[in-house]
Structure formats: structure tokens, C-alpha cells
Motif scaffolding. Structure first.
Motif, PDB file in Angstrom:
ATOM      1  N   ALA A  20       0.837  -1.206   0.000  1.00  0.00           N
ATOM      2  CA  ALA A  20       0.000   0.000   0.000  1.00  0.00           C
ATOM      3  C   ALA A  20       0.868   1.250   0.000  1.00  0.00           C
ATOM      4  O   ALA A  20       0.600   2.211  -0.727  1.00  0.00           O
ATOM      5  CB  ALA A  20      -0.936  -0.009   1.205  1.00  0.00           C
ATOM      6  N   HIS A  24       1.825   4.362  -3.327  1.00  0.00           N
ATOM      7  CA  HIS A  24       1.952   5.816  -3.316  1.00  0.00           C
ATOM      8  C   HIS A  24       3.359   6.245  -3.725  1.00  0.00           C
ATOM      9  O   HIS A  24       3.533   7.138  -4.548  1.00  0.00           O
ATOM     10  CB  HIS A  24       1.641   6.382  -1.924  1.00  0.00           C
ATOM     11  CG  HIS A  24       0.208   6.285  -1.540  1.00  0.00           C
ATOM     12  ND1 HIS A  24      -0.772   7.083  -2.081  1.00  0.00           N
ATOM     13  CD2 HIS A  24      -0.424   5.472  -0.659  1.00  0.00           C
ATOM     14  CE1 HIS A  24      -1.936   6.773  -1.544  1.00  0.00           C
ATOM     15  NE2 HIS A  24      -1.748   5.801  -0.689  1.00  0.00           N
ATOM     16  N   ASN A  52      -5.701   2.304  -1.669  1.00  0.00           N
ATOM     17  CA  ASN A  52      -4.590   3.253  -1.701  1.00  0.00           C
ATOM     18  C   ASN A  52      -4.076   3.454  -3.125  1.00  0.00           C
ATOM     19  O   ASN A  52      -3.769   4.580  -3.521  1.00  0.00           O
ATOM     20  CB  ASN A  52      -3.453   2.799  -0.782  1.00  0.00           C
ATOM     21  CG  ASN A  52      -3.681   3.231   0.644  1.00  0.00           C
ATOM     22  OD1 ASN A  52      -3.741   4.412   0.937  1.00  0.00           O
ATOM     23  ND2 ASN A  52      -3.828   2.268   1.531  1.00  0.00           N
ATOM     24  N   ALA A 101      -0.265   5.120   4.599  1.00  0.00           N
ATOM     25  CA  ALA A 101      -0.542   3.776   4.091  1.00  0.00           C
ATOM     26  C   ALA A 101       0.325   2.743   4.800  1.00  0.00           C
ATOM     27  O   ALA A 101      -0.110   1.615   5.021  1.00  0.00           O
ATOM     28  CB  ALA A 101      -0.307   3.722   2.585  1.00  0.00           C
ATOM     29  N   VAL A 106      -6.113   4.161   4.885  1.00  0.00           N
ATOM     30  CA  VAL A 106      -6.430   4.514   3.504  1.00  0.00           C
ATOM     31  C   VAL A 106      -6.368   6.025   3.428  1.00  0.00           C
ATOM     32  O   VAL A 106      -7.139   6.723   4.077  1.00  0.00           O
ATOM     33  CB  VAL A 106      -7.832   4.002   3.096  1.00  0.00           C
ATOM     34  CG1 VAL A 106      -8.181   4.482   1.706  1.00  0.00           C
ATOM     35  CG2 VAL A 106      -7.873   2.492   3.176  1.00  0.00           C
TER      36      VAL A 106
END
Length: 116
Positions: A20, A24, A52, A101, A106
């Protein structure tokens, strides 16, 4: 008596926090292709990675559109100010999202519509 209320409750979802967070962080290297790859490769039952990656992809699409508009505005010299500002905002928000994350939360980027 102590009561604690939050304006924005923190949403935690079970799942792989490392993937997760990487969904990003990959946006710093591969713009919207990194989060797209994590969204495609996420397990069907891993909601943390899926949510995410979807939020990151939405934000990176908005950043891409803003960069294109700023590039067009370089003709009137305004874009030269906007391009570094957009990159700085992108960097800061992606780092915040990566940390959230990694904690199993989330993260929804501010002012980002759900395109996907």
C-alpha cells in the motif's frame, strides 16, 4: 469524563501495508503508471492496497492534467511558477500518503475527485 471526537475518522483496513505504501511512493518514479501497476497486481482480497492505489492513481491523474495546463501556460510565463509548485505539492502529499498507508490507513488526497 473524557470524550474524544474527530472530524475525520481514520479508516484502517487490513492488508499488506508495504504494498500500500509502495503504491503511493511509486508515483514519485513512475507518475500514474506506478499506482496503476499496483492496482492491477493487487490481490482481490487486499482492500488496503486497492484503495490506496486507486486514490494514488486519481491524484496522479490530476497532477498530470495540472502539469499539462502549466506547461501550456509557460507561453505566458505563468507556467514557470506553477510547474515547480505542482511538483512540490505532489512530493509532499505523496510522502504523507506513503506514511499513512504504511500505518494501515487509507489515505485520500485533499481536493481530489474519484475519477476511477
Amino acid at each position: 469524563m473524557s470524550t474524544q471526537t474527530e472530524a475525520n475518522p481514520v479508516e484502517t483496513v487490513a492488508g499488506d501495508t508495504t504494498l500500500a505504501a509502495l503504491s503511493h511512493a511509486s508515483a514519485l518514479v513512475a507518475s500514474f503508471l506506478g499506482p496503476l501497476l499496483f492496482l492491477i497486481l493487487a490481490d482481490d482480497d487486499d482492500e488496503l492496497v486497492k484503495q490506496n492505489a486507486k486514490n494514488s492513481l486519481n491524484f496522479q491523474l490530476i497532477v498530470f492534467i495540472a502539469m499539462v495546463v502549466s506547461a501550456l501556460l509557460t507561453v505566458v510565463l505563468v507556467g514557470f511558477l506553477l510547474l515547480p509548485l505542482i511538483r512540490l505539492i505532489d512530493l509532499v502529499l505523496v510522502l504523507i500518503a506513503t506514511l499513512k498507508a504504511n500505518d494501515g490507513q487509507v489515505y485520500s488526497y485533499p481536493y481530489t475527485p474519484d475519477l476511477l
